[in-house]
Structure formats: C-alpha cells, structure tokens
Design a protein around this motif. Structure first.
Motif, PDB file in Angstrom:
ATOM      1  N   ALA A  46       0.710  -1.174   0.006  1.00 10.32           N
ATOM      2  CA  ALA A  46       0.018  -0.016  -0.116  1.00 10.32           C
ATOM      3  C   ALA A  46       0.828   1.466   0.042  1.00 10.32           C
ATOM      4  N   LYS A  47       0.742   2.188  -1.033  1.00  8.73           N
ATOM      5  CA  LYS A  47       1.635   3.315  -1.202  1.00  8.73           C
ATOM      6  C   LYS A  47       0.860   4.413  -0.537  1.00  8.73           C
ATOM      7  N   PRO A  48       1.364   5.509   0.163  1.00 11.62           N
ATOM      8  CA  PRO A  48       0.629   6.651   0.606  1.00 11.62           C
ATOM      9  C   PRO A  48       0.173   7.547  -0.537  1.00 11.62           C
ATOM     10  N   ARG A  49      -0.750   8.308  -0.125  1.00 11.06           N
ATOM     11  CA  ARG A  49      -1.456   9.174  -1.239  1.00 11.06           C
ATOM     12  C   ARG A  49      -1.415  10.502  -0.621  1.00 11.06           C
ATOM     13  N   ALA A  50      -2.027  11.597  -1.474  1.00 13.82           N
ATOM     14  CA  ALA A  50      -2.011  12.777  -0.800  1.00 13.82           C
ATOM     15  C   ALA A  50      -2.825  13.079   0.541  1.00 13.82           C
ATOM     16  N   SER A  51      -3.794  12.235   0.769  1.00  9.63           N
ATOM     17  CA  SER A  51      -4.615  12.174   2.204  1.00  9.63           C
ATOM     18  C   SER A  51      -4.687  10.745   2.768  1.00  9.63           C
ATOM     19  N   VAL A  52      -5.260  10.699   3.820  1.00  7.15           N
ATOM     20  CA  VAL A  52      -5.310   9.446   4.182  1.00  7.15           C
ATOM     21  C   VAL A  52      -6.388   8.450   3.893  1.00  7.15           C
ATOM     22  N   TYR A  53      -6.183   7.300   3.772  1.00  2.00           N
ATOM     23  CA  TYR A  53      -7.130   6.217   3.107  1.00  2.00           C
ATOM     24  C   TYR A  53      -7.226   4.955   3.855  1.00  2.00           C
ATOM     25  N   ARG A  54      -8.290   4.148   3.789  1.00  2.00           N
ATOM     26  CA  ARG A  54      -8.259   3.075   4.641  1.00  2.00           C
ATOM     27  C   ARG A  54      -8.257   1.787   3.768  1.00  2.00           C
ATOM     28  N   LEU A  55      -7.812   0.656   4.217  1.00  2.00           N
ATOM     29  CA  LEU A  55      -8.184  -0.707   3.532  1.00  2.00           C
ATOM     30  C   LEU A  55      -8.731  -1.456   4.680  1.00  2.00           C
ATOM     31  N   ARG A  56     -10.059  -1.912   4.320  1.00  2.00           N
ATOM     32  CA  ARG A  56     -10.867  -2.518   5.437  1.00  2.00           C
ATOM     33  C   ARG A  56     -10.354  -4.182   4.966  1.00  2.00           C
ATOM     34  N   ASP A  57     -10.836  -4.939   6.035  1.00  2.00           N
ATOM     35  CA  ASP A  57     -10.658  -6.269   6.252  1.00  2.00           C
ATOM     36  C   ASP A  57     -11.921  -6.956   6.044  1.00  2.00           C
ATOM     37  N   ALA A  58     -12.101  -8.142   5.488  1.00  2.00           N
ATOM     38  CA  ALA A  58     -13.311  -8.620   4.728  1.00  2.00           C
ATOM     39  C   ALA A  58     -13.507  -9.657   5.687  1.00  2.00           C
ATOM     40  N   ASN A  59     -13.002  -9.717   6.902  1.00  2.00           N
ATOM     41  CA  ASN A  59     -13.023 -10.614   8.139  1.00  2.00           C
ATOM     42  C   ASN A  59     -14.106 -10.208   9.026  1.00  2.00           C
ATOM     43  N   ILE A  60     -15.205 -11.421   8.861  1.00  2.00           N
ATOM     44  CA  ILE A  60     -16.473 -10.725   9.598  1.00  2.00           C
ATOM     45  C   ILE A  60     -16.446 -11.137  11.231  1.00  2.00           C
ATOM     46  N   VAL A  61     -15.357 -11.790  11.592  1.00  2.00           N
ATOM     47  CA  VAL A  61     -15.193 -12.110  13.096  1.00  2.00           C
ATOM     48  C   VAL A  61     -15.000 -10.501  13.602  1.00  2.00           C
ATOM     49  N   ALA A  62     -14.130  -9.735  12.968  1.00  2.00           N
ATOM     50  CA  ALA A  62     -14.131  -8.592  13.370  1.00  2.00           C
ATOM     51  C   ALA A  62     -14.535  -7.320  12.748  1.00  2.00           C
ATOM     52  N   ARG A  63     -16.071  -7.195  12.503  1.00  2.00           N
ATOM     53  CA  ARG A  63     -16.380  -6.169  11.791  1.00  2.00           C
ATOM     54  C   ARG A  63     -15.726  -4.913  12.067  1.00  2.00           C
ATOM     55  N   GLY A  64     -15.498  -4.154  10.951  1.00  2.00           N
ATOM     56  CA  GLY A  64     -15.008  -2.667  11.143  1.00  2.00           C
ATOM     57  C   GLY A  64     -13.482  -2.549  11.205  1.00  2.00           C
ATOM     58  N   PHE A  65     -12.722  -3.702  10.928  1.00  2.00           N
ATOM     59  CA  PHE A  65     -11.360  -3.854  11.251  1.00  2.00           C
ATOM     60  C   PHE A  65     -10.578  -3.346  10.008  1.00  2.00           C
ATOM     61  N   GLY A  66      -9.377  -2.654  10.150  1.00  2.00           N
ATOM     62  CA  GLY A  66      -8.956  -2.392   8.784  1.00  2.00           C
ATOM     63  C   GLY A  66      -7.630  -1.652   9.159  1.00  2.00           C
TER      64      GLY A  66
END
Length: 416
Positions: free
Chosen positions: A10-30
C-alpha cells in the motif's frame, strides 16, 4: 481480505485512506495509510453507549503484525457486542494517566512541608530544604508522591545509614514521614485547601520503615571545670570562633542565638542583652523577648569580640560579611579542636549543658538556671499568671555564675 503483502504494498497518497478487512469476525477492522507512509490498524464501530460511530487505533504496522491486530480487533468487537465502548474506556485511561502525571511530585510534597513549617515559624524548614536537595535523589523528587514506595524510602535512607550517619538517617525519615502526613491531610486544612498540589495519596510509605537507631541517643556530654579552663585558654582556635565558644559558656544561651546576635541587641547602660522573640527557639510557644543580664565580665568579652570581628551588624559575621555565622561552621571548628587537643569529643551545644551543670554546682537553683537560659516555662502558672520578669534574680544568679567561671578559667578580677 487484508494480507501482509497488501499492507506492505500500500502506497501513501495525498490524503489518508483506509484498507478494510473482509473478516466478519472483527467487523470494522482495517488499516489506515497516512501521507507519511505510516500504517495503523483500527477498529470502527457504533458505540452501544451513545450510538456514535467511533474508531480505536490498535497499533502501527509492522511493529504490530496483522495477526496480532486481528486478535485485538476480535476482542474489542466482542466487548462492543457485550455493550461496552472501547473508545470511551481508552479515553478514560488516557485521562487518568494525564491526571496521574499532573499529581504533585515528591519534590512538591517536600516543598509543601517546608512551606508549612515556615508558616509556623519553625527553623526546621531550612533543614527540610537542605535534605531535599542533598539526601533525596533527583529521580525520586521528580516522581509523583503517590508512586513513592517503601523501597524508594529505603533507597533514600540506606546510603545515609551505611555511611555511619544513622541518627541523620532517622531525622531524614522523620521529615519525609511528616511530609507525607501533611500530603494526606492538606486538603482538609484551611491553610492549604485549594492551594496545595493534588497528591491523591492513599497511605504513608514511611510508616512501616523502621528507624536505624532504636532509641535516639540523648546528649550527655558536659565539660568539667578543668576542660572549661583548657578550652577557655587554648591557642588552637581562631579568635572569632574561640570568642563565640566563650560567649556561649559565659551566657548559657543557645548556639544559634549567640552566632546570630547583632550589636543592636545590647544595652550597655542597662547591662542587658535582649534576644528578640523571633530569634528564639521557643518562638512557637512565646513571642516575648528573652532578657539576659550582663556583668562586667560579659562586657569585657563583648568588647574583645568587637575588636576582633569589627563588623557593624553581627558579632560573628560569616565570610563576606552579609550574614551571621552558621551553626555548622562552629561545629567544624570544635571538631578540629577536639582532634588537635585530644579532649573528649563534644559539640558546641554541649557548652549550654556545661553552663547548666556547673551553674548548678555553684548553687544556682534549677528554675533560675532555666530562666537564665530562656527555657519555655509551660506550666499554667508561668504561662497565664506569673508576669514577673525575674530580672533581679537572674542578675544575681549571673553574677554568681561568672564568679565560678572566672575562678575556673583563671580570671578573678572585675567580673561583676
């Protein structure tokens, strides 16, 4: 699904961005990727307490691995599902940590205790300031007083006791213990409520620290008439310090009261030395000045002091002339004299006991000796009813004393 490779790539961009995890055991994790390149795991959730969307950081990659972050996220998600708000709990811990850092340090506590002593006019305030800078390590002075433990107190006292200064170690212990007692009760005192730092003390860590000396030795040393003569006529002392010791012997007054005397306290026409109430050790019990009658013997001694020290204010000025001599200067002088002369060890304050003892041998009653030396008379009759100044009785007794002293030191003429 997030992978280690995807995170690393994952490369930095001009602003903050998020990568989210599809693991349903921990919804909202990224993981968030900042413009700086920093990558931080997070868990976002809806608070069960206020229904607001919140986010909690779980650690920075790669110091925290993906596996470790998933485990943390799963535990935190389980807490949310059970009705807890991890963000609120984390903020509370942060607030508590900030509050702990804001608590008064051991240095603040010792300063408060010294200030409390000063408010009461206690000379011990100077000693508290001294031991704070000399005997307590700076690393402990900077620590919140609430975190000081019994082991910390022992770390302060052990080096003092092991160098042979056991009585001093117990004195330091007593001062620190008193400081903690003040810290425990400061908020309940009108003097310090709202003014003293907040210490949040739960106990006194000094309370269970045992003394180095089971019983503090009481002073017993009193010079004999022969030793008084040897001290009076010695040539092993510097003239100013020799005269200071003579003044203590001749008047029976306290060492500090003699050393800090100013010329303005003497009235030659009345043959009287008036020690102001604020200079007396007993000033916490009485504010009255102490009247010391003088004889021709004392006037001769005072004249000799004036010729020797030649200071416009103090009888015994310190080097530089801006203040009076300190007690420890005389202590060092006596220590050197004892070593050079071979006399049995004594301290300057023992000369006051010598006066009390030899004056008793000269037939002066104990009550008059006590009044001559300015002891606080704390019985009800003396405190509230007896307004007599006993000056005539003290004059007669002082005359008897200088006759005995003159005989002991070999001066028999013109003493009254």
């Amino acid at each position: 699904m997030l992978t280690d490779k995807a995170i690393r790539d994952a490369k930095p961009r001009a602003s903050v961005y998020r990568l989210r995890d599809a693991n349903i055991v921990a919804r909202g994790f990224g993981i968030t990727v900042a413009p700086s390149g920093a990558k931080t795991f997070f868990l976002s959730f809806t608070s069960p307490e206020d229904c607001k969307r919140k986010q909690v950081a779980l650690g920075r990659f790669p110091k925290v691995t993906l596996k470790e972050a998933r485990i943390k996220a799963a535990e935190m998600r389980a807490a949310v599902d059970s009705g807890k708000d991890p963000a609120a709990e984390k903020q509370q811990k942060i607030n508590e940590a900030v509050a702990r850092r804001a608590l008064g340090t051991l240095g603040d506590l010792m300063a408060l205790y010294a200030a409390d002593l000063e408010e009461d006019g206690k000379r011990a305030a100077k000693e508290v300031y001294r031991i704070t800078t000399k005997d307590i390590p700076s690393i402990l002075l900077a620590r919140p007083a609430r975190l000081i433990t019994k082991d910390d107190i022992l770390d302060i006292l052990t080096p003092i006791a092991q160098r042979g200064a056991k009585v001093h170690a117990d004195n330091v212990r007593a001062y620190i213990r008193a400081a903690f007692e003040l810290g425990l009760n400061a908020e309940g005192m009108t003097r310090w409520r709202g003014k003293a730092p907040k210490f949040d003390l739960m106990l006194n860590p000094v309370a269970t620290v045992r003394k180095s000396v089971s019983r503090k030795p009481r002073g017993q040393r009193s010079l004999s008439s022969r030793e008084v003569a040897e001290l009076w006529n010695t040539n092993l002392l510097t003239p100013p310090m020799h005269l200071a010791l003579k003044m203590i012997l001749a008047t029976g007054q306290r060492v500090e009261e003699v050393l800090q005397t100013t010329w303005s306290e003497f009235d030659r026409s009345q043959m009287l030395w008036t020690i102001p109430g604020e200079r007396r050790k007993t000033r916490g019990k009485t504010s009255e000045p102490h009247l010391v009658p003088l004889t021709r013997f004392h006037i001769d001694l005072i004249d000799e002091i004036q010729r020797t020290t030649a200071h416009p204010i103090f009888l015994f000025p310190a080097r530089g002339g801006i203040a009076a001599r300190r007690y420890d200067a005389l202590t060092s002088t006596v220590r050197r004299f004892v070593k050079s002369s071979g006399m049995v060890s004594f301290a300057p304050r023992d000369l006051r006991r010598t006066f009390k003892t030899l004056a008793g041998g000269a037939g002066i009653p104990l009550e008059i000796r006590n009044r001559l030396q300015g002891h606080a008379m704390t019985d009800v009759g003396s405190l509230y009813y007896d307004r007599h100044d006993y000056l005539s009785e003290k004059r007669a007794a002082m005359g008897t004393w200088v006759e005995a002293l003159s005989l002991a030191v070999g001066r028999q003429n013109n003493v009254r």
